[in-house]
Design an enzyme around this catalytic site. Structure first.
Site, PDB file in Angstrom:
ATOM      1  N   GLU A 109      -6.018   6.892  11.087  1.00 23.65           N
ATOM      2  CA  GLU A 109      -6.164   7.705  12.294  1.00 23.65           C
ATOM      3  C   GLU A 109      -5.001   8.697  12.429  1.00 23.65           C
ATOM      4  OE1 GLU A 109      -8.309   3.796  13.070  1.00 23.65           O
ATOM      5  OE2 GLU A 109      -6.493   4.423  12.037  1.00 23.65           O
ATOM      6  N   TYR A 112     -10.517  28.877   0.998  1.00 25.45           N
ATOM      7  CA  TYR A 112     -10.707  27.450   0.740  1.00 25.45           C
ATOM      8  C   TYR A 112      -9.496  26.838   0.054  1.00 25.45           C
ATOM      9  CZ  TYR A 112     -15.561  29.202   0.851  1.00 25.45           C
ATOM     10  OH  TYR A 112     -16.726  29.830   1.165  1.00 25.45           O
ATOM     11  N   LYS A 161     -11.030   5.381   2.332  1.00 30.10           N
ATOM     12  CA  LYS A 161     -10.049   4.559   1.627  1.00 30.10           C
ATOM     13  C   LYS A 161     -10.828   3.427   0.945  1.00 30.10           C
ATOM     14  CE  LYS A 161      -5.937   1.776   2.634  1.00 30.10           C
ATOM     15  NZ  LYS A 161      -5.003   1.374   3.688  1.00 30.10           N
ATOM     16  N   GLU A 195       0.832  -1.204   0.000  1.00 25.85           N
ATOM     17  CA  GLU A 195       0.000   0.000   0.000  1.00 25.85           C
ATOM     18  C   GLU A 195       0.865   1.252   0.000  1.00 25.85           C
ATOM     19  OE1 GLU A 195      -3.978  -0.673   2.406  1.00 25.85           O
ATOM     20  OE2 GLU A 195      -2.241  -1.279   3.617  1.00 25.85           O
TER      21      GLU A 195
END
Length: 119
Positions: A73, A53, A98, A21
């Site tokens: 996290e 923004y 994800k 990954e």
């Protein structure tokens, strides 16, 4: 107090517990919701009294594309802490989706939500 939401931003990053990954990478979808006191901006109609923004987008992009985390996290906390450094932002919620997760079954995505408030 105003809430601003940047919804479904997409970035390519190299985050995950598994080595493949972090080597191959994948798309991550991000929502950022932040609270600001926008009274002065609303009265003046002047961007210098608001949170731009594009600056928020750039902060999120920089974290996702230039850092590597094993856990969503940790990624969420890093994004939130980065945004809380902006002077007008008082609280932030980051949602990370994800879509490609190593789960042996049908699933749309995994989502982690991180909430942080300025002390």
């Amino acid at each position: 107090m105003n809430k601003v939401l940047l919804s479904n931003m997409m970035f390519y990053g190299f985050h995950g517990v598994h080595e493949y990954e972090r080597e191959v990478g994948q798309r991550f979808y991000i929502d950022v919701e932040y609270c600001v006191n926008a009274e002065q901006a609303a009265l003046s109609d002047d961007l210098t009294h608001a949170v731009d923004y594009t600056v928020v987008y750039s902060h999120v992009k920089q974290v996702i594309e230039n850092h590597r985390f094993q856990l969503l996290e940790a990624l969420g906390r890093h994004i939130a802490d980065s945004l809380l450094e902006l002077p007008l932002i008082r609280a932030v919620t980051v949602r990370i989706r994800k879509p490609y997760v190593p789960i042996p079954g049908q699933i749309d995505y995994v989502q982690v939500e991180t909430q942080r408030t300025k002390a």
